[in-house]
Design an enzyme around this catalytic site. Structure first.
Site, PDB file in Angstrom:
ATOM      1  N   SER A 280       0.816  -1.211   0.000  1.00  0.00           N
ATOM      2  CA  SER A 280       0.000   0.000   0.000  1.00  0.00           C
ATOM      3  C   SER A 280       0.847   1.258   0.000  1.00  0.00           C
ATOM      4  O   SER A 280       0.313   2.359  -0.152  1.00  0.00           O
ATOM      5  CB  SER A 280      -0.905   0.016   1.240  1.00  0.00           C
ATOM      6  OG  SER A 280      -0.120   0.012   2.421  1.00  0.00           O
TER       7      SER A 280
ATOM      8  N   HIS B 180      -2.780  -3.512  -5.835  1.00  0.00           N
ATOM      9  CA  HIS B 180      -3.149  -3.130  -4.471  1.00  0.00           C
ATOM     10  C   HIS B 180      -4.644  -3.275  -4.229  1.00  0.00           C
ATOM     11  O   HIS B 180      -5.444  -2.457  -4.670  1.00  0.00           O
ATOM     12  CB  HIS B 180      -2.703  -1.686  -4.194  1.00  0.00           C
ATOM     13  CG  HIS B 180      -3.030  -1.226  -2.809  1.00  0.00           C
ATOM     14  ND1 HIS B 180      -3.348   0.084  -2.507  1.00  0.00           N
ATOM     15  CD2 HIS B 180      -3.106  -1.902  -1.626  1.00  0.00           C
ATOM     16  CE1 HIS B 180      -3.604   0.192  -1.220  1.00  0.00           C
ATOM     17  NE2 HIS B 180      -3.464  -0.997  -0.666  1.00  0.00           N
TER      18      HIS B 180
ATOM     19  N   GLU C 235      -5.814  -0.838  -7.136  1.00  0.00           N
ATOM     20  CA  GLU C 235      -4.871   0.078  -7.769  1.00  0.00           C
ATOM     21  C   GLU C 235      -3.822  -0.730  -8.528  1.00  0.00           C
ATOM     22  O   GLU C 235      -3.142  -1.579  -7.940  1.00  0.00           O
ATOM     23  CB  GLU C 235      -4.185   0.954  -6.718  1.00  0.00           C
ATOM     24  CG  GLU C 235      -5.111   1.965  -6.065  1.00  0.00           C
ATOM     25  CD  GLU C 235      -4.434   2.789  -4.991  1.00  0.00           C
ATOM     26  OE1 GLU C 235      -4.678   4.000  -4.927  1.00  0.00           O
ATOM     27  OE2 GLU C 235      -3.639   2.218  -4.203  1.00  0.00           O
TER      28      GLU C 235
ATOM     29  N   ASN D 128      -4.212   6.555  -0.650  1.00  0.00           N
ATOM     30  CA  ASN D 128      -3.548   6.950   0.587  1.00  0.00           C
ATOM     31  C   ASN D 128      -2.942   8.340   0.516  1.00  0.00           C
ATOM     32  O   ASN D 128      -2.658   8.955   1.542  1.00  0.00           O
ATOM     33  CB  ASN D 128      -2.481   5.926   0.970  1.00  0.00           C
ATOM     34  CG  ASN D 128      -3.075   4.720   1.660  1.00  0.00           C
ATOM     35  OD1 ASN D 128      -4.083   4.823   2.348  1.00  0.00           O
ATOM     36  ND2 ASN D 128      -2.472   3.565   1.475  1.00  0.00           N
TER      37      ASN D 128
END
Length: 501
Positions: A124, A145, A157, A195
């Protein structure tokens, strides 16, 4: 058009914990034979049992047949030796988040698997470029991901490192889509899309709390009820764990060489130092346990309904307030003006990012009350307001009465720039726009990632377009002027969109 990996391709999942077993579940249910690997046979067995439990739950809800459940389980093959999976065409690692450990694993996989096997990492945060650098075939490495829990979360992702073959990324994209996921392309940069772009959701709430504008419960309610985010930022941080959330923020901050936009919060640092990590420790912003009472948001007392409201000009994204007032039986008169509501000598206007006190002085409108952004003014149950220091109590009550007459619970914030929903949404859009500017992802993929990875009610860039790029730019520039900080610098992409309208 690049095709998904055929179902005859065997998939090796390394790591049989919650994340790895979840990924194995997804691949097996899609029809692939899956090798589930871990160093311990007991861990593998536990991971496979977890898959079975999830499948049985789907059967109990009539979302999966008994036959499909049994067939899926048969496709999950436990292995404790990588050579037993030597015919895998795709390997997905979901092990500890340490670069050196992942690099060592990929070297083993290069030797054990076919030369054209795709090596994917579920990291991540770690650099795909760095992970692939020591390998003989770095072009075969990419990020895949998944979000936890993998069987239920839609987003994946697809992350390309500097050496990643575009055909590999495209194949993973097509494969994730064939598995029923919503894939997005991203470049290997700190935080990838989600993130990174999500940082302002926590940061702005922490900043407003630090300015003592409102309680966590009030801010949570405004972002949940008024903006339709699935959870308020404080309850979300408590659920994630402050140690984890703070570590991610610090990681992104450090990876961007101390970019002020990602500066961690001292408030959250204090919680971590105190061991108040959230739900898992029994105390974070809120207390948890059988005896803990849930704090309630602050709401202003109900004022008598206004006898008339004058609408001056266009209200932009807040125009749906007008039919709400009319439906409530409040007489509404329309006049030319700057886009505001007038109730006697009180003026009620949508925030433009300036504190009410500063704006009231600049516009020579002492009895100014600002209201916050809402996801949908036609249905929102809650809004924040802030009054200028010059505003009389009677004028403030009159302004509040308008929103209350429309059936809205009103919470007062201290006079903070941009209130809470508006500044949060604008900063999310600004961060998403910078990701587009820097080639991390397309605008469409930024929006898809945030809607499917964090369940935001709208992609931040689509939201900015709905509000109006010109207004978003104005808010962002007013925030930067007010605070004088690099944290609030405007993305060139947003400025360009505003100019193009």
């Amino acid at each position: 058009m690049t095709q998904a990996l055929p179902l005859s391709t065997r998939v090796l999942v390394i790591g049989a914990g919650a994340m790895g077993s979840g990924i194995a579940h997804v691949a097996a249910r899609a029809g692939h034979t899956v090798y589930l690997y871990d160093m311990s046979a007991e861990t593998v067995a536990r991971g496979r049992a977890g898959i079975e439990k999830d499948l049985r739950f789907l059967v109990s809800k009539a979302k999966l047949s008994e036959a499909d459940c049994a067939a899926t389980l048969e496709r999950v093959l436990p292995v404790t030796n990588l050579t037993d999976a030597r015919d895998a065409g795709l390997a997905i690692e979901a092990i500890v988040e340490r670069l050196d450990v992942k690099q060592a694993l990929f070297k083993q996989l290069e030797e054990a698997l076919p030369a054209d096997a795709i090596l994917a990492t579920n990291t991540s945060s770690l650099s795909i470029t760095a992970m692939a650098a020591p390998l003989a075939r770095p072009q075969n490495v990419a990020g895949l991901h998944f979000f936890n829990p993998a069987p239920r979360m839609a987003l994946v992702e697809i992350v390309a490192g500097l050496a990643t073959d575009p055909a590999v990324a495209d194949t993973l994209y097509a494969t994730a889509k064939a598995w029923g996921k919503v894939p997005v392309h991203a470049k290997s940069t700190p935080g990838f899309i989600v993130n990174r772009v999500a940082r302002p959701y926590y940061a702005e709430a922490l900043r407003v709390l630090g300015e003592q504008a409102a309680s966590p419960a009030t801010l949570d309610a405004l972002l949940h009820d008024g903006a339709r985010f699935p959870m308020g930022p404080f309850e979300l941080m408590d659920m994630i764990g402050h140690d984890v959330n703070f570590a991610v923020t610090r990681s992104v901050y450090d990876a961007y060489f101390g970019d002020k936009r990602f500066t961690p919060s001292l408030i959250q640092q204090d919680l971590v130092l105190a061991g108040r990590l959230g739900r898992k420790s029994g105390q974070g912003f809120y207390a948890y346990g059988d005896a803990a009472a849930k704090p309630q948001p602050d709401v202003l007392p109900t004022q008598p309904a206004p006898t008339e409201v004058i609408v001056e000009g266009e209200l932009g994204p807040a125009k749906a307030l007008i039919p709400r007032l009319e439906a409530a039986g409040i007489p509404v008169e329309r006049q030319y003006g700057d886009g505001q509501l007038r109730i006697g000598n009180a003026v009620l206007a949508l925030s433009d990012g300036r504190p009410a006190t500063i704006r009231a002085a600049a516009e020579e409108t002492p009895n100014l009350v600002l209201f916050d952004l809402a996801f949908d003014y036609a249905t929102t149950p809650r809004l924040a307001v802030a009054k200028a220091d010059q505003c009389s109590d009677d004028a403030f009550d009159a302004a509040v009465s308008v929103l209350q007459a429309a059936g809205i619970a009103v919470s007062q914030l201290d006079d903070v720039a941009g209130l809470i929903v508006l500044r949060t949404v604008v900063m999310l859009a600004n961060e998403g726009a910078d990701a587009v500017t820097q080639g991390v992802a397309s605008a469409a993929d930024v929006d898809a990632a945030m809607q499917n990875g964090t369940n935001y009610p709208k992609g931040p860039l689509a939201w900015a377009q709905h509000i109006g790029f010109a207004h978003v730019v104005q808010v962002q520039e007013n925030l930067r002027a007010h605070y004088g900080e690099e944290r609030y610098r405007l993305s060139p992409w947003l400025r360009r969109q505003a100019a193009a309208v």
